[in-house]
Structure formats: structure tokens, C-alpha cells
Design a protein around this motif. Structure first.
Motif, mmCIF file in Angstrom:
data_model
loop_
_atom_site.group_PDB
_atom_site.id
_atom_site.type_symbol
_atom_site.label_atom_id
_atom_site.label_comp_id
_atom_site.label_asym_id
_atom_site.label_seq_id
_atom_site.Cartn_x
_atom_site.Cartn_y
_atom_site.Cartn_z
ATOM 1 N N SER A 1 0.807 -1.220 0.000
ATOM 2 C CA SER A 1 0.000 0.000 0.000
ATOM 3 C C SER A 1 0.843 1.274 0.000
ATOM 4 C CB SER A 1 -0.937 0.004 1.213
ATOM 5 O OG SER A 1 -0.173 0.071 2.397
ATOM 6 N N VAL A 2 2.135 1.156 0.311
ATOM 7 C CA VAL A 2 2.963 2.364 0.324
ATOM 8 C C VAL A 2 3.437 2.728 -1.084
ATOM 9 C CG1 VAL A 2 3.743 1.914 2.679
ATOM 10 C CG2 VAL A 2 5.137 1.107 0.772
ATOM 11 N N PHE A 3 3.192 1.860 -2.041
ATOM 12 C CA PHE A 3 3.626 2.136 -3.416
ATOM 13 C C PHE A 3 2.500 2.845 -4.191
ATOM 14 C CE2 PHE A 3 6.431 -1.150 -1.918
ATOM 15 C CZ PHE A 3 7.662 -0.713 -2.388
ATOM 16 N N PRO A 4 2.831 3.458 -5.314
ATOM 17 C CA PRO A 4 1.816 4.208 -6.066
ATOM 18 C C PRO A 4 0.567 3.372 -6.364
ATOM 19 C CG PRO A 4 3.994 4.646 -6.952
ATOM 20 C CD PRO A 4 4.176 3.582 -5.913
ATOM 21 N N PHE A 5 -0.574 4.003 -6.277
ATOM 22 C CA PHE A 5 -1.887 3.386 -6.518
ATOM 23 C C PHE A 5 -2.118 2.182 -5.602
ATOM 24 C CE2 PHE A 5 -0.252 4.725 -10.825
ATOM 25 C CZ PHE A 5 -0.780 5.995 -10.742
ATOM 26 N N GLY A 6 -1.590 2.283 -4.401
ATOM 27 C CA GLY A 6 -1.787 1.220 -3.429
ATOM 28 C C GLY A 6 -1.047 -0.052 -3.784
ATOM 29 N N GLY A 7 -0.076 0.065 -4.687
ATOM 30 C CA GLY A 7 0.710 -1.102 -5.067
ATOM 31 C C GLY A 7 -0.045 -2.080 -5.939
ATOM 32 N N ILE A 8 -1.205 -1.670 -6.436
ATOM 33 C CA ILE A 8 -2.012 -2.572 -7.281
ATOM 34 C C ILE A 8 -1.685 -2.325 -8.750
ATOM 35 C CG2 ILE A 8 -4.371 -3.181 -7.982
ATOM 36 C CD1 ILE A 8 -5.262 -2.320 -5.172
ATOM 37 N N SER A 9 -1.553 -3.385 -9.489
ATOM 38 C CA SER A 9 -1.211 -3.276 -10.904
ATOM 39 C C SER A 9 -2.379 -2.704 -11.712
ATOM 40 C CB SER A 9 -0.858 -4.661 -11.468
ATOM 41 O OG SER A 9 -0.701 -4.573 -12.865
ATOM 42 N N SER A 10 -2.051 -1.778 -12.624
ATOM 43 C CA SER A 10 -3.077 -1.251 -13.524
ATOM 44 C C SER A 10 -2.993 -1.910 -14.897
ATOM 45 C CB SER A 10 -2.913 0.268 -13.677
ATOM 46 O OG SER A 10 -1.674 0.570 -14.287
ATOM 47 N N ALA A 11 -2.055 -2.833 -15.053
ATOM 48 C CA ALA A 11 -1.831 -3.447 -16.369
ATOM 49 C C ALA A 11 -2.857 -4.496 -16.780
ATOM 50 C CB ALA A 11 -0.428 -4.045 -16.424
ATOM 51 N N PRO A 12 -3.649 -5.065 -15.869
ATOM 52 C CA PRO A 12 -4.583 -6.118 -16.317
ATOM 53 C C PRO A 12 -5.613 -5.652 -17.333
ATOM 54 C CG PRO A 12 -4.263 -6.265 -13.957
ATOM 55 C CD PRO A 12 -3.586 -5.008 -14.406
ATOM 56 N N ILE A 13 -5.697 -4.371 -17.603
ATOM 57 C CA ILE A 13 -6.623 -3.952 -18.667
ATOM 58 C C ILE A 13 -6.106 -4.420 -20.030
ATOM 59 C CG2 ILE A 13 -7.550 -1.940 -17.452
ATOM 60 C CD1 ILE A 13 -5.658 -0.208 -19.153
ATOM 61 N N TYR A 14 -4.831 -4.825 -20.078
ATOM 62 C CA TYR A 14 -4.262 -5.321 -21.336
ATOM 63 C C TYR A 14 -4.324 -6.844 -21.377
ATOM 64 C CZ TYR A 14 -2.265 -0.645 -21.562
ATOM 65 O OH TYR A 14 -2.110 0.714 -21.588
ATOM 66 N N THR A 15 -4.472 -7.363 -22.589
ATOM 67 C CA THR A 15 -4.305 -8.804 -22.744
ATOM 68 C C THR A 15 -2.807 -9.109 -22.598
ATOM 69 O OG1 THR A 15 -3.788 -8.930 -25.097
ATOM 70 C CG2 THR A 15 -6.115 -8.677 -24.512
ATOM 71 N N PRO A 16 -2.453 -10.348 -22.359
ATOM 72 C CA PRO A 16 -1.027 -10.642 -22.138
ATOM 73 C C PRO A 16 -0.207 -10.734 -23.421
ATOM 74 C CG PRO A 16 -2.339 -12.622 -21.837
ATOM 75 C CD PRO A 16 -3.307 -11.515 -22.102
ATOM 76 N N VAL A 17 -0.823 -10.519 -24.581
ATOM 77 C CA VAL A 17 -0.126 -10.804 -25.845
ATOM 78 C C VAL A 17 1.191 -10.048 -25.955
ATOM 79 C CG1 VAL A 17 -0.280 -10.605 -28.355
ATOM 80 C CG2 VAL A 17 -2.242 -11.413 -27.053
ATOM 81 N N GLN A 18 1.136 -8.721 -25.813
ATOM 82 C CA GLN A 18 2.372 -7.958 -25.987
ATOM 83 C C GLN A 18 3.420 -8.351 -24.945
ATOM 84 O OE1 GLN A 18 2.310 -3.648 -25.560
ATOM 85 N NE2 GLN A 18 4.539 -3.624 -25.518
ATOM 86 N N PHE A 19 2.963 -8.614 -23.734
ATOM 87 C CA PHE A 19 3.917 -8.877 -22.656
ATOM 88 C C PHE A 19 4.610 -10.229 -22.856
ATOM 89 C CE2 PHE A 19 0.540 -6.102 -20.931
ATOM 90 C CZ PHE A 19 1.293 -4.951 -20.847
ATOM 91 N N TRP A 20 3.876 -11.172 -23.430
ATOM 92 C CA TRP A 20 4.507 -12.441 -23.779
ATOM 93 C C TRP A 20 5.576 -12.235 -24.853
ATOM 94 C CZ3 TRP A 20 5.052 -17.129 -21.889
ATOM 95 C CH2 TRP A 20 4.149 -17.591 -20.920
ATOM 96 N N ILE A 21 5.224 -11.437 -25.854
ATOM 97 C CA ILE A 21 6.198 -11.171 -26.921
ATOM 98 C C ILE A 21 7.421 -10.461 -26.338
ATOM 99 C CG2 ILE A 21 6.605 -9.873 -29.055
ATOM 100 C CD1 ILE A 21 3.598 -10.260 -29.685
ATOM 101 N N ASP A 22 7.160 -9.445 -25.525
ATOM 102 C CA ASP A 22 8.269 -8.695 -24.925
ATOM 103 C C ASP A 22 9.159 -9.620 -24.086
ATOM 104 O OD1 ASP A 22 7.492 -6.353 -26.086
ATOM 105 O OD2 ASP A 22 6.683 -5.425 -24.277
ATOM 106 N N ARG A 23 8.523 -10.515 -23.367
ATOM 107 C CA ARG A 23 9.292 -11.405 -22.489
ATOM 108 C C ARG A 23 10.144 -12.383 -23.305
ATOM 109 N NH1 ARG A 23 9.443 -13.180 -16.938
ATOM 110 N NH2 ARG A 23 11.485 -14.166 -16.888
ATOM 111 N N LEU A 24 9.506 -13.036 -24.273
ATOM 112 C CA LEU A 24 10.227 -14.050 -25.053
ATOM 113 C C LEU A 24 11.365 -13.425 -25.864
ATOM 114 C CD1 LEU A 24 7.118 -16.097 -26.263
ATOM 115 C CD2 LEU A 24 8.923 -16.917 -24.709
ATOM 116 N N VAL A 25 11.028 -12.353 -26.562
ATOM 117 C CA VAL A 25 12.057 -11.703 -27.395
ATOM 118 C C VAL A 25 13.086 -11.003 -26.515
ATOM 119 C CG1 VAL A 25 12.451 -10.012 -29.234
ATOM 120 C CG2 VAL A 25 10.389 -11.423 -29.255
ATOM 121 N N GLY A 26 12.587 -10.346 -25.463
ATOM 122 C CA GLY A 26 13.491 -9.610 -24.578
ATOM 123 C C GLY A 26 14.471 -10.530 -23.867
#
Lengths: 366, 457
Positions: free
Chosen positions: B109-134
Motif C-alpha cells: 500500500s505504500v507504493f503508487p496506486f496502493g501497489g495494485i497493478s493497472s496493467a490487467p486492462i491489457y491482454t497478455p499478448v504484448q507482454f509475452w512477446i516482450d518477455r520471449l524476445v526480450g
């Protein structure tokens, strides 16, 4: 584009011939008169007139709120429109295009303040148009280049910003001489003297301690730039004072929908930039286009340096103090409007902005 | 013919075959890719572990978690990696946030926005690509894991530039003009923040370029309109702003068809009838597919959620007429020069706005009747004017509140912007001036990167 250039077939004599030869003015002058007078009459007497600059800043500020003078100030706009039509036609603009750029001039945020009040911006619009018209006449060999000198001297009454348009004239005539491959002494000698003449009266005003300058004056203890910040000030002045000033700003009234004016300013930005992108040595307008593009960036630094030389301080410039450049920007813009539909779009949007101007004059300054 | 014009895209006279011939024919692309991608890769590698303020920590968290859990669920707390980045390296230009570096970081809770991720509005597609290629990039010695993920942005950029080049080849443009405009985009704040950090806008640049390239092929009967349906659906798997790309494709194809029919002398009635053909319904289906996929994902988010707490980023505001009106000038006004963070030198980027405005508005002013492709400037101006209001309206409809649409959401229109300005650049001095200005911006961004790395180590 199917509009005809009326001047080429306006052979009838008398007033009919005059009307036939200047159809854009037949549209623009009465409409701009109605708009300017409506705005001038709508301004309340309690509102503060915009700051004037130049040798006559004091008297103009004293009488600026006079409704009678406010009505008379339309004459500066009318003169600017007449000269704008003549210059734009010289570079091949059709009637519809002249109406489009004239409409932009009539409804621009600069004009909103320039002709609704008796200030220095109205004369600056006129002298800006006169300088470009005269330089074009000189380039065509229809007028002596020495006419530029008295015009510059008189224009200097209304502030040091006048130097910006005579810098355009100088660069334009250098360009003309380069293209011609001759006539340097006559063309450029007079233009240099004219540029110097334009700063004679501002210099006298500075020495005598009268008048006002297009920046926060040192005597008011306003925000000044130290030497270290001068470089940053020059950068900001480059983009804020020339093209930026006349294209990204609205009327500056609280609550006004400035995005109306932003879209209008896009026409000027597109005109100045695309004209430069398209410039060819063989084009008649090329020297003017290049000069305007250069001065669009050089105006701010030029004014900063002049004011620094005259007053000994780096000042924060008033962006809208460069009304003198607006006619030059619009003449250049006229050279790139080649699409009839786009010209109508500009006219239509100018109409919407005109309505907004009247509403703002009634609601915000009345 | 000027020197600049000699080096045009129309280098068909270069008949040498093989690799050297291809390099000679496509020298403008080679120069742009080497300079643009090389520069972006260097900038990326010079970054410290401090994160971009454009939600990069949210995206890094997602990438970090995809191997372990596949997707990040709504209401989920940010992981240890990102909490450490917040606490020990900070967010540019705000500095460190949350718990003190090295202390106990178990309280989210001490982190921005209560430490809750705002990324779930995205599908995981890009993040999978970023992870595998990265991760693959991270295998290169000297490149750490975060730098590897960030370097995927350089690839999104490169892919986008390739398709921009393919689009530009359809126009009468000079090679150096393409190099200048493309590198100006690279050097812009939009390029800097989008491609040198992890950003969800980066793939939309590529998506916008592919969509426009394909749309122009469809308009000329070289490709099937069904591709747009597939692309529309695929784009929504990356980001909802892909709607701008498929929406623009729809407008472009209508404009192209109308102008085509008018050129052939069709009557007004015939034009109206002619518009409602395959070039109307298939692109519309692409828009619908995009909206449907985005809507389905939006419905799935609460089903996957671990708790119902939504992240409030504090940007929502009640809708007003004035705020809505501002959206009409939002995308074009900020296309290239929207800036974070605010500095005294931000005016340096203002001429980029002039370039964008000159491109879009100037193309409409100057394109005379009978020009080769009048549909593109006309539809681009319409796109730039209405895309932000449409997105804003969709936000209001979906959430009941308004939030100012960032100009970067119009990134899908940048490839078209590049395409319309190129034929207008006939003056070689203008190209040189733009190249010189771009060089200044590249140096400035390099300097800012070093400053950021020093201030936010």
C-alpha cells in the motif's frame, strides 16, 4: 481550382470595373467592417485595452478604450486587406484563396485585439502588409526601393517589432538579387537602410525613456532574464515569438474555447512550413517564402537582442507583439492553397471563429 | 533535377541483383534503420534502472510475471521486482517512491496506486512477446534482463519504419526526405518515451504502419479486405487504441472510393451506391471486430480478478463540453512533441508540432484535384480531428467519466503523417534543415538520457 482571377478580366470602367477587379475585397471589407465594429461596440468600457508598444504607447494606452477610435481602427485592417489582396494576387492566388487568407486575417486573435481597441497592433498589421506589398513592387521593378526607408521610419513609431518585417524585406530582396544575378546595390542597399530606419524611433524612445517595448519592461520590475538564461530565452523566443505566437494562441480570455483558434493557426503553420518545403528557385514567391521561414524563427532572437541593446536587459517578450508578421505569413500561405475545397474549409472555419469572436467580445470583455 | 531528387525511391534503374543491389535500391531504408534503430538501442542501453513515468513499472511487472502465471489479474499487487525499482531507482522525473530502498517492501500500500497493478486492462499478448524476445536479447553478453525487455521497443520501431518505407515508396518522395522525417520521429519525445522504454504504444506504431500499408493495397485491389478484419481483431489484443488504426483505414477506404468514383465521372447517386461495396463493409467489419474483441476482453477482466478494487490513477474527471472540444485538436496538436517531463527546454520540440501540422493540414491545402492520392490527406485530417473525440466518447460511455486522452494514443496515425509530408518536401534545403534540426534533437535526447541516468541511477 476554377475561380477566375478577376483582375485579368475586370476591364469595365468605373465602379463596376473596380468591383469586378477586386471581388475578394467586395466580400472581405464589408464583412470585416461588420465584425470589427460589432466586436468594438461589444467591448465594455471597463475592460482593460491591450498594451500598446512603441513611441506612442502612452497616448494610445490613454485613449485605447475610446469606442469611437475603436471603430476607426478598422481602417488599419481594411488597408491591410487591400494590400494583402494585391500581394497575394501577384503570387498567383485566386479570388477564393484571397478571401480565405483575408478571412483568417480578419478573425485572427491578433485582429480581435488589434481593431477592437485603439492600440499599436492595428497599425502594425497595416505596416506589415505595406512592407511586404512594397517589397514585392520593388522586386518587380514597379517602385523605387528607397520608398522602403520612409515607410520603415514611420512604422517604427509603433514599436521595435517592426524591424522583424523589414528583416523579411531584406532577406526577400537579397533572394531576388540572387535569383536575378544582379541589382545588388539598389535592392539591398535600400533594404538595409530601411531595416536600420525601422529601429531609429524605437532607439530614440529607449534613449528618451518614453514609449514601450514588446516585452516586460525593466522599469516595472517584471521578469527579466539573466545572462545565463539568455540562451534558453533565445530558444524560447525562436519558437514562441514568431510562428508560435501567431499560430498557437487564442485570444487569451479566461474560459474561451482556445481550440477554435488553434485550428485556425494550423493554416498559418501549414502555409509557412509547406511553402518552404515547396520553394523552388524558379518560383516568383521563393525569395519571400524563404525570408518568411527564416524570420519566423529569427524574430524572437532579433527582438531580444535589440531590446537588450536598447534597454540593457534581457526581457521576456510578449508573444503577440509580432502582429506585424501576420500579413507576411498569410501571403505565403496563399501560395500553397491550391485545393478549392480546402479554401472553402478555411473560409467556413474562419466564419465559425468570427461568431466566436463576437460572442467572446460580448461575454468576456463586454 | 536537384541532387536530392536524384536519390529518390524510384531507384529502379539500379539493376544490380543480390544483397548489394537491394542495399543500393533501398538505401533510404538502410540509412534510416541503421541510424534510427542504432540510436534507439544505444539510448536504451544508457538508461539506468529508473523507469519511465508512462506506466512502465506496470508493464515491467506484467512481463516479469507472465512465465509464472500467464496473465496478471485485476486487483493483483505489483511484484517484488517492480517494488524494488520504485524504491531503489525511482520513476523519471519523480524519483524514488514507496518504501525505502533495502527496507521491508512487503506492504504494497505504500507504493503508487496502493501497489495494485493497472496493467490487467491489457491482454497478455504484448507482454509475452516482450518477455520471449526480450529474454533472447538478454542472452547477449552485457545486456541485462530489463535492458533486453526494453530493447524490444527498438524492434517495434524498426518494424514500423520498414512498413512506413513501403508506404512511402508509393508516393513521389525523396530518399533523404524519408530519412529526415523518419529520424525526426525517432528523435521526438514520442519516439524517445515509446521505443526506449517498455511501452504499450510501441506495437501500435507497427500496427498502424501495417494497417495503412495493407489498406492502400486493398484500395488498389492488391489485397483482400478480409485482412482488415483479421488485423482489427488482432490489434485489440494489443491495445484498445488500435481502434484508431482500423478506424482510419475505414475512413481512408471510403474517401478513396468516393474520389475514385468522382474521377470516373459518376453521378452523386452512383457515388453513394458505389461506396457501399466490399471496400465499405469489410473495413467496417474490421472496426467491429476490433471493438468486439476489446469489449470481450473488458468483460473477462472482472472474471479473472483477484479482488474488485479498481486502480484509480487520478485522471478521471467529469465530462464537459469544453474538455470534449479540446479533443478535436488533441492528437494533431501533440502528435510528435508531447513531452514528459516538463523542462525549460521543451520549446525545442515545438517545431515538431509544426512539422506534424504542416504535414496533415498542408497536404489538404496543397493537394490539387487529380493528385495521385488525395484520399490519404483528406482522411488523415479527418482521422486526426475525430480520433481523440471518438476515444474520449467511448471512455465516457464505458466508464461514465472522462479522462484527457493522451496524444500518444494517436500513434497509429504517425505512419500516415510521414507518408503525406514526403511528397510535399521538394526543397532540398528544407530536407537539410530538417536533418540538421533532427541531429540537434538526437543530441539533446542523448544528453537527457545521460542526465536521467545520473539523476535517477
Amino acid at each position: 481550382m476554377t475561380s477566375t482571377v478577376a483582375s485579368t478580366n475586370g476591364r469595365a470602367s468605373g465602379w463596376r470595373g473596380l468591383v469586378a477587379g477586386h471581388r475578394p475585397l467586395v466580400v472581405l471589407l464589408p464583412l470585416s467592417l461588420a465584425l470589427s465594429w460589432t466586436i468594438a461596440l461589444a467591448h465594455g468600457t471597463g475592460a482593460v485595452p491591450p498594451a500598446s508598444q512603441g513611441l506612442l504607447a502612452g497616448p494610445l494606452t490613454a485613449v485605447g478604450g475610446s469606442p469611437a477610435l475603436g471603430l476607426l481602427w478598422w481602417l488599419w485592417l481594411a488597408g491591410a486587406l487591400v494590400l494583402l489582396e494585391s500581394t497575394a494576387r501577384r503570387f498567383g492566388a485566386r479570388d477564393l484563396v484571397v478571401i480565405a487568407i483575408g478571412a483568417v486575417l480578419a478573425v485572427s486573435p491578433v485582429t480581435f485585439w488589434a481593431v477592437g481597441w485603439a492600440g499599436s497592433d492595428g497599425p502594425l498589421l497595416f505596416f506589415g502588409a505595406l512592407a511586404i506589398w512594397l517589397a514585392t513592387q520593388v522586386a518587380d521593378g514597379r517602385a523605387s526601393s528607397w520608398w522602403l526607408v520612409p515607410v520603415a521610419l514611420v512604422a517604427g513609431v509603433f514599436g521595435v517589432a517592426t524591424a522583424a518585417v523589414f528583416l523579411i524585406v531584406l532577406i526577400q530582396l537579397i533572394g531576388v538579387a540572387v535569383v536575378r544575378g544582379g541589382g545588388w546595390r539598389q535592392l539591398i542597399g535600400a533594404a538595409v537602410v530601411a531595416l536600420a530606419a525601422s529601429i531609429v524611433l524605437p532607439l530614440i524612445a529607449a534613449v528618451a525613456g518614453i514609449g514601450s517595448i514588446p516585452g516586460t519592461p525593466p522599469e516595472t520590475g517584471g521578469q527579466t532574464l539573466g545572462p545565463i538564461g539568455a540562451a534558453l530565452g533565445i530558444l524560447n523566443a525562436m519558437v514562441d515569438t514568431g510562428l508560435g505566437a501567431l499560430s498557437h494562441r487564442g485570444v487569451g480570455l479566461a474560459g474561451a474555447p482556445e481550440y477554435f483558434y488553434v485550428a485556425l493557426g494550423w493554416v498559418i503553420v501549414a502555409g509557412v512550413v509547406i511553402a518552404f518545403f515547396q520553394a523552388r528557385r524558379s518560383q516568383a514567391q521563393a525569395p519571400l517564402v524563404v525570408a518568411v521561414a527564416a524570420v519566423a524563427l529569427l524574430t524572437g532572437p532579433l527582438l531580444l537582442v535589440l531590446v537588450r541593446a536598447f534597454y540593457g536587459e534581457w526581457l521576456v517578450l510578449q508573444p503577440l507583439g509580432v502582429a506585424v508578421l501576420l500579413p507576411a505569413f498569410l501571403v505565403v500561405t496563399s501560395t500553397v492553397i491550391r485545393n478549392r475545397g480546402a479554401a472553402w474549409l478555411v473560409i467556413a472555419w474562419s466564419g465559425a471563429v468570427a461568431v466566436l469572436g463576437v460572442v467572446l467580445a460580448i461575454v468576456a470583455t463586454g | 533535377m536537384t541532387g536530392t531528387e536524384r536519390r529518390t525511391f524510384v531507384d529502379a534503374h539500379i539493376v544490380a541483383s543480390g544483397f548489394r543491389g537491394a542495399m543500393a535500391r533501398h538505401w533510404a531504408l538502410v540509412v534510416t534503420l541503421v541510424a534510427g534503430m542504432g540510436y534507439m538501442a544505444i539510448i536504451t542501453l544508457l538508461h539506468s534502472q529508473a523507469v519511465s513515468p508512462i506506466d512502465e513499472p506496470q508493464y515491467i511487472d506484467y512481463i516479469d510475471k507472465v512465465y509464472g502465471q500467464g496473465i496478471v489479474r485485476s486487483g493483483e499487487y505489483l511484484g517484488e521486482l517492480v517494488r524494488g525499482l520504485f524504491a531503489c531507482h525511482g520513476v523519471i522525473p519523480f524519483g524514488v517512491m514507496g518504501a525505502a530502498c533495502g527496507s521491508d517492501m512487503s506492504d504494497p500500500s505504500v507504493f503508487p496506486f496502493g501497489g495494485i497493478s493497472s496493467a490487467p486492462i491489457y491482454t497478455p499478448v504484448q507482454f509475452w512477446i516482450d518477455r520471449l524476445v526480450g529474454d533472447a536479447i538478454g542472452l547477449i553478453p552485457g545486456i541485462d534482463q530489463l535492458a533486453g525487455w526494453r530493447l524490444v521497443g527498438t524492434l517495434w520501431l524498426g518494424g514500423g519504419l520498414v512498413f512506413c518505407y513501403l508506404i512511402a515508396r508509393r508516393f513521389r518522395a525523396t530518399g533523404w526526405g524519408f530519412v529526415a522525417v523518419a529520424l525526426a520521429c525517432v528523435a521526438s519525445p514520442f519516439g524517445y518515451w515509446t521505443f526506449s522504454f517498455v511501452s504499450t504504444d510501441a506495437p501500435i506504431f507497427l500496427f498502424g504502419a501495417i494497417t495503412l500499408w495493407l489498406t492502400m493495397r486493398i484500395a488498389r485491389g492488391e489485397s483482400s479486405g478480409w485482412w482488415l478484419v483479421a488485423l482489427g481483431a488482432a490489434g485489440a489484443l494489443f491495445k484498445a487504441t488500435s481502434l484508431v488504426a482500423v478506424g482510419f483505414a475505414f475512413v481512408y477506404l471510403i474517401a478513396y472510393r468516393i474520389l475514385q468514383l468522382r474521377r470516373s465521372g459518376a453521378t452523386a447517386g452512383a457515388v453513394v451506391r458505389g461506396v457501399f461495396g466490399r471496400t465499405f463493409w469489410l473495413p467496417l467489419l474490421g472496426v467491429v471486430a476490433n471493438v468486439v474483441v476489446a469489449a470481450v476482453w473488458t468483460k473477462l477482466i472482472p472474471i479473472f480478478a483477484v479482488r474488485s478494487s479498481a486502480v484509480d490513477q487520478g485522471v478521471a474527471t467529469p465530462p464537459t463540453f469544453d474538455l470534449f472540444g479540446q479533443q478535436f485538436v488533441n492528437f494533431l496538436g501533440g502528435a510528435l512533441q508531447w513531452v514528459v517531463p516538463q523542462t525549460d527546454a521543451n520549446n525545442l520540440f515545438l517545431p515538431l508540432q509544426w512539422l506534424a501540422v504542416a504535414a496533415v493540414v498542408g497536404a489538404v491545402l496543397i493537394y490539387p484535384r487529380g493528385a495521385r492520392d488525395r484520399a490519404l490527406p483528406v482522411s488523415l485530417l479527418i482521422g486526426y480531428l475525430i480520433a481523440a473525440p471518438v476515444l474520449a466518447l467511448s471512455v465516457v460511455i464505458a466508464t461514465g467519466s472522462f479522462f484527457p486522452i493522451p496524444p500518444r494514443y494517436g500513434i497509429a496515425l504517425i505512419p500516415a503523417l510521414i507518408a503525406v509530408v514526403l511528397p510535399l518536401m521538394r526543397n532540398r534545403w528544407a530536407v537539410r534543415a530538417l536533418l540538421a534540426y533532427t541531429a540537434v534533437l538526437l543530441m539533446y535526447q542523448l544528453g537527457m538520457t545521460l542526465v536521467f541516468a545520473r539523476w535517477y541511477p
